[in-house]
Design an enzyme around this catalytic site. Structure first.
Site, PDB file in Angstrom:
ATOM      1  N   ASP A  98       0.789  -1.237   0.000  1.00  0.00           N
ATOM      2  CA  ASP A  98       0.000   0.000   0.000  1.00  0.00           C
ATOM      3  C   ASP A  98       0.820   1.285   0.000  1.00  0.00           C
ATOM      4  O   ASP A  98       0.326   2.334   0.365  1.00  0.00           O
ATOM      5  CB  ASP A  98      -0.910   0.007   1.231  1.00  0.00           C
ATOM      6  CG  ASP A  98      -0.132  -0.111   2.542  1.00  0.00           C
ATOM      7  OD1 ASP A  98       1.118   0.013   2.528  1.00  0.00           O
ATOM      8  OD2 ASP A  98      -0.780  -0.311   3.582  1.00  0.00           O
ATOM      9  N   GLU A 120      -0.056  -9.036  -1.308  1.00  0.00           N
ATOM     10  CA  GLU A 120      -0.787  -8.512  -0.157  1.00  0.00           C
ATOM     11  C   GLU A 120      -1.959  -7.667  -0.623  1.00  0.00           C
ATOM     12  O   GLU A 120      -2.176  -6.540  -0.196  1.00  0.00           O
ATOM     13  CB  GLU A 120       0.122  -7.715   0.786  1.00  0.00           C
ATOM     14  CG  GLU A 120      -0.462  -7.542   2.186  1.00  0.00           C
ATOM     15  CD  GLU A 120       0.404  -6.697   3.095  1.00  0.00           C
ATOM     16  OE1 GLU A 120       1.125  -7.270   3.919  1.00  0.00           O
ATOM     17  OE2 GLU A 120       0.347  -5.445   2.989  1.00  0.00           O
ATOM     18  N   GLU A 134      -2.299   5.105   2.658  1.00  0.00           N
ATOM     19  CA  GLU A 134      -2.175   3.696   2.289  1.00  0.00           C
ATOM     20  C   GLU A 134      -3.471   3.056   1.804  1.00  0.00           C
ATOM     21  O   GLU A 134      -3.457   2.229   0.882  1.00  0.00           O
ATOM     22  CB  GLU A 134      -1.598   2.895   3.471  1.00  0.00           C
ATOM     23  CG  GLU A 134      -0.132   3.167   3.754  1.00  0.00           C
ATOM     24  CD  GLU A 134       0.091   4.379   4.641  1.00  0.00           C
ATOM     25  OE1 GLU A 134       1.267   4.668   4.932  1.00  0.00           O
ATOM     26  OE2 GLU A 134      -0.886   5.035   5.042  1.00  0.00           O
ATOM     27  N   HIS A 211       4.220   5.953  14.268  1.00  0.00           N
ATOM     28  CA  HIS A 211       4.703   6.993  13.358  1.00  0.00           C
ATOM     29  C   HIS A 211       3.767   7.289  12.196  1.00  0.00           C
ATOM     30  O   HIS A 211       4.091   8.099  11.330  1.00  0.00           O
ATOM     31  CB  HIS A 211       6.076   6.590  12.785  1.00  0.00           C
ATOM     32  CG  HIS A 211       6.016   5.349  11.941  1.00  0.00           C
ATOM     33  ND1 HIS A 211       6.280   4.110  12.454  1.00  0.00           N
ATOM     34  CD2 HIS A 211       5.700   5.174  10.645  1.00  0.00           C
ATOM     35  CE1 HIS A 211       6.142   3.199  11.500  1.00  0.00           C
ATOM     36  NE2 HIS A 211       5.783   3.824  10.387  1.00  0.00           N
ATOM     37  N   ARG A 213       1.061   8.689   9.578  1.00  0.00           N
ATOM     38  CA  ARG A 213       0.689  10.074   9.287  1.00  0.00           C
ATOM     39  C   ARG A 213      -0.569  10.497  10.045  1.00  0.00           C
ATOM     40  O   ARG A 213      -0.652  11.611  10.556  1.00  0.00           O
ATOM     41  CB  ARG A 213       0.468  10.261   7.780  1.00  0.00           C
ATOM     42  CG  ARG A 213       1.733  10.215   6.952  1.00  0.00           C
ATOM     43  CD  ARG A 213       1.410  10.330   5.478  1.00  0.00           C
ATOM     44  NE  ARG A 213       2.611  10.202   4.658  1.00  0.00           N
ATOM     45  CZ  ARG A 213       3.349  11.228   4.240  1.00  0.00           C
ATOM     46  NH1 ARG A 213       3.008  12.449   4.588  1.00  0.00           N
ATOM     47  NH2 ARG A 213       4.419  11.027   3.501  1.00  0.00           N
ATOM     48  N   HIS A 244      10.719   6.667  14.696  1.00  0.00           N
ATOM     49  CA  HIS A 244      10.887   7.067  13.301  1.00  0.00           C
ATOM     50  C   HIS A 244      11.594   8.422  13.246  1.00  0.00           C
ATOM     51  O   HIS A 244      11.407   9.277  14.115  1.00  0.00           O
ATOM     52  CB  HIS A 244       9.517   7.158  12.637  1.00  0.00           C
ATOM     53  CG  HIS A 244       9.554   7.175  11.143  1.00  0.00           C
ATOM     54  ND1 HIS A 244       9.888   8.293  10.414  1.00  0.00           N
ATOM     55  CD2 HIS A 244       9.291   6.213  10.229  1.00  0.00           C
ATOM     56  CE1 HIS A 244       9.816   8.022   9.129  1.00  0.00           C
ATOM     57  NE2 HIS A 244       9.454   6.763   8.987  1.00  0.00           N
TER      58      HIS A 244
END
Length: 382
Positions: A98, A120, A134, A211, A213, A244
């Protein structure tokens, strides 16, 4: 007989982890000519995985920029991948999951009328902004793809509801489970020295990543405050947070959690360090998609720091629990696993629904079958 050419494209650490066993399996197949192109949407973290698996890409677009935007990633990847595809003219482009690289590679392949195989495939939240970007990357890639390698029967059901031809869907299990067979070692010595100093028998170690968004800003701050509350309440608990490098992550994390003697803030770990840390921990807090699949095979409960997950199979199986991002909710979910042994064991002993270590083999067999190089359709993962 002319070999069929496969172009495998990925650009981030999570993609590389999950594509590595498949690339290695494809390269062993003499009837296929397998090439790798990395966009390096992530640079350093991608390189760590390439080194671990001794992967040497034929093409490296090196698109990463400081403070890069989604628009920048997409356009640089699209242009670069288009040039590679024009030169190589592959018979199939394989993408994973993704990421923005995945979507850009699929679009480039579509523009060149090259079939796409989506590894996937079929994971959904049906909320276009969670996870962001994603969810839409995956759905748009699915709309373009010809072959869909769904990790679970539920993922196949999502695709069927979207009118994907059943014959083009293969239920394979998730390739990340293939990886665990080679990375976890009983007497493992960490490459990060401070991890070797942790007494896992004296502390209940919580391994942590956060982490995404959609969690930046107030959600991440609430998560951190919940973690601090837990550590201050339970003197035997230690948190190891692989932070991150995005400044929007490092600033609030270090501001809220920095300086505590039982909270270890470290840089992102390489694959083997991370897997061995997870396998020795008491439980895991994460907003990562991949860790939701990996950790259940290690017998550790996973609290998902998100409001929705595209991996509901884990929730249904009892290996995952959605903890959300509110301080009170994250605190209570974590406290329950630290105080209720029955709740802990129910999650720790649940069966992983995401794979059996044979996903890469099934995908190779499916590709050969689609090219008419094998006569029997591969047996699916159930």
């Amino acid at each position: 007989m002319k070999k069929r050419k496969i172009l495998c494209v990925f650009g981030t650490r999570p993609e590389a982890i999950k594509m590595a066993p498949l690339v290695l399996a494809l390269k062993k197949e003499e009837r296929l000519d397998t090439l790798v192109c990395v966009t390096a949407q992530h640079r350093q973290m991608l390189d760590q995985v390439l080194d671990i698996f001794s992967l040497h890409p034929e093409y490296d677009l090196n698109i990463m920029r400081d403070r890069q935007t989604l628009e920048g990633i997409t356009t640089r990847a699209l242009v670069g991948l288009g040039e590679v595809m024009e030169k190589e003219q592959p018979d199939l482009v394989l993408v994973h999951g993704d990421t923005t690289t995945t979507f850009a590679a699929s679009l480039a392949a579509f523009y060149h009328k090259i079939p796409v195989g989506h590894v996937e495939a079929g994971l959904r939240t049906y909320n276009k902004y969670e996870p962001f970007p994603e969810e839409m990357n995956r759905r748009l890639t699915g709309a373009i793809s010809t072959l869909h390698f769904a990790p679970t029967p539920l993922a196949r059901e999502h695709l069927l509801k979207e009118n994907v031809d059943r014959d083009n869907i293969y239920v394979t299990g998730n390739t990340v489970i293939d990886v665990l067979q080679t990375t976890i070692e009983p007497d493992y010595h960490f490459t990060v020295p401070v991890l070797n100093q942790i007494d896992f028998s004296a502390h209940r170690v919580i391994a942590m990543t956060a982490h995404r968004r959609e969690n930046l800003g107030q959600p991440l701050e609430e998560i951190c405050r919940a973690v601090l509350q837990i550590v201050e309440e339970f003197p035997d608990v230690m948190v190891v947070y692989a932070v991150h490098k995005n400044p929007a992550v490092t600033e609030p994390v270090h501001r809220i959690l920095g300086g505590h003697e039982r909270i270890l803030l470290i840089d992102p770990l390489d694959l083997k360090d991370m897997h061995n840390l997870l396998s020795r921990s008491y439980l895991v807090l994460t907003d990562s998609g991949g860790l939701q699949e990996e950790v259940p095979s290690m017998g550790k409960p996973v609290l998902v720091l998100r409001n929705v997950t595209e991996r509901p199979e884990g929730v249904a199986a009892g290996t995952l629990k959605l903890a959300g991002t509110k301080q009170a909710d994250v605190y209570q979910a974590t406290k329950t696993l630290l105080t209720d042994k029955a709740a802990y064991q129910a999650m720790a002993q649940a069966k992983n629904p995401f794979g059996d270590g044979q996903a890469s083999k099934r995908i190779v067999q499916a590709i050969l079958y689609e090219f008419g190089l094998e006569q029997v359709r591969p047996t699916e993962f159930a």
